[in-house]
Design an enzyme around this catalytic site. Structure first.
Site, PDB file in Angstrom:
ATOM      1  N   ASP A  14       0.822  -1.225   0.000  1.00 21.78           N
ATOM      2  CA  ASP A  14       0.000   0.000   0.000  1.00 21.78           C
ATOM      3  C   ASP A  14       0.850   1.267   0.000  1.00 21.78           C
ATOM      4  O   ASP A  14       0.434   2.293   0.533  1.00 21.78           O
ATOM      5  CB  ASP A  14      -0.956   0.022   1.207  1.00 21.78           C
ATOM      6  CG  ASP A  14      -1.767  -1.248   1.339  1.00 21.78           C
ATOM      7  OD1 ASP A  14      -2.453  -1.598   0.375  1.00 21.78           O
ATOM      8  OD2 ASP A  14      -1.707  -1.893   2.407  1.00 21.78           O
ATOM      9  N   HIS A  42      -3.990  -1.594  -6.743  1.00 25.09           N
ATOM     10  CA  HIS A  42      -3.228  -0.425  -7.172  1.00 25.09           C
ATOM     11  C   HIS A  42      -4.191   0.674  -7.609  1.00 25.09           C
ATOM     12  O   HIS A  42      -4.932   0.516  -8.571  1.00 25.09           O
ATOM     13  CB  HIS A  42      -2.263  -0.801  -8.296  1.00 25.09           C
ATOM     14  CG  HIS A  42      -1.183  -1.730  -7.836  1.00 25.09           C
ATOM     15  ND1 HIS A  42      -0.269  -2.317  -8.680  1.00 25.09           N
ATOM     16  CD2 HIS A  42      -0.856  -2.172  -6.596  1.00 25.09           C
ATOM     17  CE1 HIS A  42       0.566  -3.073  -7.983  1.00 25.09           C
ATOM     18  NE2 HIS A  42       0.212  -3.001  -6.719  1.00 25.09           N
TER      19      HIS A  42
END
Length: 429
Positions: A14, A42
């Site tokens: 992340d 993503h």
């Protein structure tokens, strides 16, 4: 000659890889995923419009960029086809640019059922997987019993292998976990549909990458998750089932280490983690809440709230060594705006006050972070495009982080949009 650039996460995932891959693919002929599966999330923001990708490479939003899925990626056909459809509904051409290695392991319904049954059985000791079948699919691969994308080309042989796999996994699902059995005929029918849709997308990705390399094209290798989730180098057992570090590029794409020219490590200006596992700098106070709120820290794949904490230079130094990082991209600097003081973890001490360097989850138990306090800044950094636009204390923070981690910060992200970026040294230059 073209350059091969790797973009990977240096923390627990992340970190903002999707935005940076999208930014840099302006210069790339192709983007390739080389590990993981649709457990990745993503997030790209282009002109204010958000797109979340799980399996398709982040270069898909750049016109003319080839998108490749290498042999190291586990592919869930249903998830892939949903993602293709969603992008095509937005007017993004996908099928003519997306190609998949026939060597990719398949994630099928019994993998998902097993993954979820195991987490349920573990209770409070659960690892925190996404429950999407990633681990069980990799297990089948290593055990040499797994089905691969290319197996869909020979349906009679596929049917025989599938029957064996369904029987094998149902034995565990029903006999041990007391969960419902997977239906063979239903699974086979689904796979026959997948075969017709996936056949046109199959390509020897390794050969294609070497053809592009020999033609002098720039290639981007897009990592998923983060270095500390690596099956070998992460906080085991609270890790993913693939090699998220730079070594995974070679095995997951067939492009050897000598052909990798630049490795960009994506790093948040603070630290986050999703799910279980050690996190020495985790914050449970109003600062942690500030980071979560300002950083919109919710997983793109699971929607789970991320745990937030101070920047940890110790784990970064480890990630830099393991990956042979060329340069760092520091993301979400703007999330620190408004903090009066900021802490940077420079080491750990055990209960006896001894400095220690943990290597797995157990060795983190009882450790206390050692902090260095630096002044924060009240001015906004959002949207800054040059270093000079940043507040003096923000520049000092960046410089101190560089000194502590021993690697140059080549890119700084100051917002979610691809244009909100400071590029000090371009990886493709």
């Amino acid at each position: 000659m073209g350059k091969n650039v790797v973009v990977l996460g240096t923390q627990w995932g992340d970190e903002g890889k999707g935005k940076i891959v999208d930014l840099l693919t302006e210069h790339a002929a192709a983007v390739v995923r080389y590990q993981g599966g649709h457990n990745a999330g993503h997030t790209l923001v282009i002109d204010g419009e958000k797109t979340v990708l799980h399996l398709i490479p982040s270069g898909v939003l750049r016109e003319g960029v080839q998108c490749l899925i290498g042999n190291g990626v586990v592919v869930a056909p249903d998830a892939l086809l949903r993602e293709i459809t969603k992008l095509e509904e937005k007017g993004v051409p996908v099928r003519e640019r997306l190609r998949i290695s026939p060597s990719c392991p398949l994630i099928l319904s019994f993998h998902v059922a097993l993954d979820q049954a195991r987490e349920k059985a573990r209770g409070e000791l659960k690892i925190g997987t996404t429950g999407r079948g990633i681990g069980p699919a990799y297990e089948d691969k290593v055990a040499r019993r797994g089905l691969r994308v290319g197996d869909l080309l020979n349906m009679p042989r596929f049917e025989d292998k599938l029957r064996e796999l369904v029987d094998y996994h149902n034995f565990m699902l029903v006999g041990y976990y007391k969960e419902p059995a997977i239906e063979f005929e239903k699974t086979l029918a689904e796979c026959k549909e997948y075969a017709e849709l996936l056949k046109p997308l199959m390509l020897d990705v390794t050969a294609e990458l070497h053809d592009l390399r020999r033609a002098g094209k720039d290639i981007m290798f897009e990592g998923a998750q983060g270095s500390l989730l690596d099956i070998d180098h992460g906080t085991y057992p609270y890790v993913t089932s693939s090699n998220t570090t730079a070594g995974g590029v070679a095995t997951g794409s067939g492009v050897g280490p000598m052909f990798l020219d630049y490795i960009l490590g994506i790093t948040k200006a603070y630290t986050t983690r999703v799910g279980s596992g050690p996190f020495p700098t985790e914050l449970f106070d109003e600062v942690g809440a500030h980071l979560a709120k300002q950083g919109h820290e919710f997983g793109a794949t699971t929607g789970r709230a991320r745990r937030c904490g101070w920047f940890d230079a110790v784990i970064l130094r480890r990630a830099i060594d393991v990956n042979s990082i060329s340069g760092i991209c520091l993301t979400k600097l703007d999330v620190l705006d408004g903090l009066e003081t900021i802490n940077i973890c420079t080491g750990y001490k055990d209960a006896q006050g001894n400095a220690v360097a943990p290597t797995d989850a157990d060795s983190y138990v009882g450790l206390q972070p050692v902090y260095e306090e630096v002044p924060g800044w009240s001015e906004s950094t959002v949207g800054a495009k040059t270093l000079e636009e940043l507040p003096a204390n923000a520049r000092a923070y960046i410089k101190r982080v560089e000194e502590l981690i021993g690697a140059p910060i080549d890119i700084i992200s100051t917002g979610p949009d691809r244009n909100e970026t400071i590029v000090l040294r371009h990886p493709f230059a």
